[in-house]
Scaffold this motif. Structure first.
Motif, PDB file in Angstrom:
ATOM      1  N   GLU A 224      63.991  56.488  23.422  1.00 16.29           N
ATOM      2  CA  GLU A 224      62.877  57.308  23.878  1.00 16.29           C
ATOM      3  C   GLU A 224      63.308  58.766  24.032  1.00 16.29           C
ATOM      4  N   ASP A 225      64.518  58.986  24.568  1.00 16.61           N
ATOM      5  CA  ASP A 225      65.014  60.353  24.719  1.00 16.61           C
ATOM      6  C   ASP A 225      65.141  61.043  23.366  1.00 16.61           C
ATOM      7  N   ALA A 226      65.608  60.296  22.363  1.00 17.75           N
ATOM      8  CA  ALA A 226      65.779  60.883  21.031  1.00 17.75           C
ATOM      9  C   ALA A 226      64.431  61.317  20.458  1.00 17.75           C
ATOM     10  N   VAL A 227      63.395  60.533  20.668  1.00 17.02           N
ATOM     11  CA  VAL A 227      62.060  60.890  20.171  1.00 17.02           C
ATOM     12  C   VAL A 227      61.551  62.140  20.880  1.00 17.02           C
ATOM     13  N   GLN A 228      61.750  62.199  22.206  1.00 18.16           N
ATOM     14  CA  GLN A 228      61.274  63.354  22.956  1.00 18.16           C
ATOM     15  C   GLN A 228      62.044  64.617  22.569  1.00 18.16           C
ATOM     16  N   GLU A 229      63.353  64.487  22.366  1.00 15.84           N
ATOM     17  CA  GLU A 229      64.137  65.640  21.935  1.00 15.84           C
ATOM     18  C   GLU A 229      63.681  66.124  20.561  1.00 15.84           C
ATOM     19  N   ALA A 230      63.349  65.167  19.686  1.00 13.40           N
ATOM     20  CA  ALA A 230      62.874  65.536  18.353  1.00 13.40           C
ATOM     21  C   ALA A 230      61.544  66.281  18.439  1.00 13.40           C
ATOM     22  N   ALA A 231      60.685  65.885  19.375  1.00 13.03           N
ATOM     23  CA  ALA A 231      59.407  66.581  19.543  1.00 13.03           C
ATOM     24  C   ALA A 231      59.637  68.025  19.984  1.00 13.03           C
ATOM     25  N   LEU A 232      60.598  68.232  20.907  1.00 14.93           N
ATOM     26  CA  LEU A 232      60.901  69.588  21.347  1.00 14.93           C
ATOM     27  C   LEU A 232      61.507  70.417  20.210  1.00 14.93           C
ATOM     28  N   THR A 233      62.334  69.766  19.388  1.00 15.63           N
ATOM     29  CA  THR A 233      62.908  70.455  18.229  1.00 15.63           C
ATOM     30  C   THR A 233      61.801  70.870  17.258  1.00 15.63           C
ATOM     31  N   ALA A 234      60.836  69.988  17.066  1.00 17.38           N
ATOM     32  CA  ALA A 234      59.726  70.305  16.173  1.00 17.38           C
ATOM     33  C   ALA A 234      58.942  71.520  16.664  1.00 17.38           C
ATOM     34  N   LEU A 235      58.801  71.637  17.988  1.00 16.41           N
ATOM     35  CA  LEU A 235      58.106  72.797  18.537  1.00 16.41           C
ATOM     36  C   LEU A 235      58.795  74.096  18.144  1.00 16.41           C
ATOM     37  N   ARG A 236      60.134  74.059  18.174  1.00 19.14           N
ATOM     38  CA  ARG A 236      60.881  75.280  17.897  1.00 19.14           C
ATOM     39  C   ARG A 236      61.028  75.553  16.413  1.00 19.14           C
TER      40      ARG A 236
END
Length: 314
Positions: free
Chosen positions: A53-65
């Protein structure tokens, strides 16, 4: 063909183009549309558990940037899954190379690093949307997220020391913050938000004016209002069981020859972080080379100040 239903709504290519142009809702739709396959990649590599779950959330934040990196909008789903895969591989590598939590530490992010998160958010058209989602988090979660992703106090150990909690608590709060952040980003995508850059500049002005006022010994009205009588110093510079106001503490250090020089500002509505470089030429005692002020505000005034001494940049 029987059973075939053409996709409804905008295509991935159109949503990507709109997201790159700064439309927050378009990126929210992309993340929601591809959330299931992103999670499937994480589960296939990390198995069921909080790491996936953490990996998915981190990927979402990366996508924002980094949504601007996408060249082929029609293949944005492939790109998002690759971002998740990279996040998972970093976690697997950290497990192998460094036992425990040390391997999860981020390197210090320099102010001149083109991918320094705060710099990217400042330039990004969707920065106000991102900060709107950050402000939806409870204070404890908001603080660890701001430290981890937007300040130089970014390792688990540094955050734990700054917040005076165990490292395990930091990891738990970050996990909760990322999950809630993802929900908030989708929920607040179409809302109006405050201008985050204006808030940062206002906080930077307050920091400069505060330091100048304390050096000259005179506090202008706006600075007096920022540090009212009920302001309290907490943490290592405070005294357990006794309320200590920040002004006399800081003046005492100034009288001892210690000087602080503003380097970086992170500012939300109720939490601000001022990072300083410290010099002590001719001072009575030697201080650490850096200091950070964690300020918790209410109605624009500082109610609590925690001063922490992060490790020098690596």
């Amino acid at each position: 063909m029987a059973g075939f239903h053409p996709p409804t709504g905008p295509t991935d290519e159109e949503l990507t183009r709109r997201a790159q142009a700064g439309e927050a809702g378009a990126l929210g739709l992309l993340l929601a549309r591809h959330q299931a396959p992103m999670r499937a990649v994480a589960l296939s590599l990390l198995g069921y558990g909080p790491d996936a779950e953490d990996a998915v959330q981190e990927a979402a934040l990366t996508a924002l940037r980094r949504i601007g990196d996408v060249r082929d909008g029609a293949a944005v789903g492939t790109w998002l899954r690759a971002v998740v895969r990279n996040s998972c591989r970093m976690r697997l590598r950290a497990r192998r190379e460094t036992p425990g939590l040390d391997g999860l530490d981020h390197p210090h992010l320099r102010d001149d690093d083109p991918w320094q998160p705060e710099q990217v958010v400042e330039r990004h058209a969707m920065r106000d949307w991102i900060w709107g989602a950050v402000e939806e988090l409870p204070e404890q979660l908001r603080l660890v997220l701001m430290l981890r992703h937007f300040s130089g106090i970014s390792s688990y150990q540094e955050i734990a020391a700054a917040c005076e909690v165990p490292v395990g608590t930091v990891r738990s709060r970050l996990s909760q913050a990322r999950a809630k952040m993802s929900q908030a980003l989708t929920a607040t995508a179409t809302q109006a938000h405050d201008d985050a850059s204006v808030r940062v500049e206002q906080s930077r002005h307050e920091a400069v004016a505060t330091l100048e006022a304390w050096e000259t010994g005179g506090l202008p009205r706006e600075i007096c209002e920022l540090w009212p009588a009920e302001s309290e110093m907490i943490g290592m510079l405070g005294r357990p069981g006794e309320r200590v106001h920040p002004v006399p503490v800081m003046r005492r250090y100034l009288e001892d020859g210690v000087r602080q020089h503003l380097r970086h500002v992170v500012a939300g509505r109720d939490i601000a972080i001022w990072e300083m470089d410290v010099t002590h030429d001719g001072a009575r005692h030697v201080c650490p080379p850096a200091v950070a002020w964690l300020m918790f505000r209410s109605e624009g005034r500082v109610r609590r100040l925690r001063v922490v001494f992060p490790r020098p940049p690596r």
